[in-house]
Design a protein around this motif. Sequence first.
Motif, PDB file in Angstrom:
ATOM      1  N   GLU A  12      -4.658   1.396  -5.581  1.00 38.53           N
ATOM      2  CA  GLU A  12      -4.543   0.017  -5.104  1.00 38.53           C
ATOM      3  C   GLU A  12      -4.332  -0.887  -6.311  1.00 38.53           C
ATOM      4  N   ASP A  13      -3.295  -1.724  -6.269  1.00 43.16           N
ATOM      5  CA  ASP A  13      -3.031  -2.586  -7.422  1.00 43.16           C
ATOM      6  C   ASP A  13      -3.813  -3.895  -7.380  1.00 43.16           C
ATOM      7  N   ASP A  56      -2.801   2.394  -1.066  1.00 32.96           N
ATOM      8  CA  ASP A  56      -2.173   1.128  -0.697  1.00 32.96           C
ATOM      9  C   ASP A  56      -0.670   1.355  -0.580  1.00 32.96           C
ATOM     10  N   GLY A  58       1.659  -0.965  -0.672  1.00 25.26           N
ATOM     11  CA  GLY A  58       2.447  -1.886  -1.509  1.00 25.26           C
ATOM     12  C   GLY A  58       2.037  -1.830  -2.965  1.00 25.26           C
ATOM     13  N   LYS A 105      -5.343  -4.139   6.244  1.00 22.86           N
ATOM     14  CA  LYS A 105      -5.964  -5.199   5.450  1.00 22.86           C
ATOM     15  C   LYS A 105      -5.987  -6.484   6.271  1.00 22.86           C
TER      16      LYS A 105
HETATM   17 CA    CA Z   1      -0.727  -3.895  -3.095  1.00 25.15          CA
END
Ligand code: CA
Length: 234
Positions: A12-13, A56, A58, A105
């Motif tokens: 996850e960024d 995640d 994205g 989310k």
């Molecule tokens: Ca993300």
Amino acid sequence: MAAGAAHLLIVEDDEFVRQLVAAYLEKDGYRLSVAGSAKVMHEVLDHTPVDLIILDLGLPDEDGLTLIRQLRTRSHIPIIVLTARIARDDKITALEIGADDYVTKPVDPQELTLRVANLLRRSGPARSDDTAAHDILNFGAWSLDISANALRASDGLDVELTRAEFDILTALARAPNRVLSRDFLLDAISRDGDAPSDRVIDVMISRLRKKLRDNSRQPILIQTVMGRGYRLSV
Ligand code: CA
């Protein structure tokens, strides 16, 4: 597998989400690795035996769906997708290409920890309380080895199944020639009555037909019973 023994990888960024998720899972006793990018994820996987990935969709350097495809070429490791995307299509696509579950989310940490525990339970090694040491279900030209988590063709080739596919096929193979409803099959993969339920089962069934080399237009093995569900015809 005791919950505390499992090693999870959070990819996850978004640092806030990563820390939130990590804090909850750590409290539950899991061992954790974290990665903020696809690149770091691969580095971790090269060096660490991981029991489950929280991914995640994205990420800055790689599309999550592409990552799932890549991961599935090298392992069956259970994957829970995190997605902010409202589009149902992304979730369905993620499941189609091999993710085992997803959480939307903003992440509800309690929901996530529950899904992690469920998925780990389903994907753990053969449980010691399984009475039959060798529980093998045969149908058509196939045999499903429950204790080894393996689907074998009559020519001896093993076919790789994701956890959810395996659970659905097991449910069908345990009740040959009987119609199982989508709700029943949904219970088999412990999705806790999540919204796009019917569609998820349909997706898994079509994945299974492909792997069983069944004709998707006129399936012989896994038959659709209109308005009722699916039947494994033996
Ligand atoms: Ca993300």
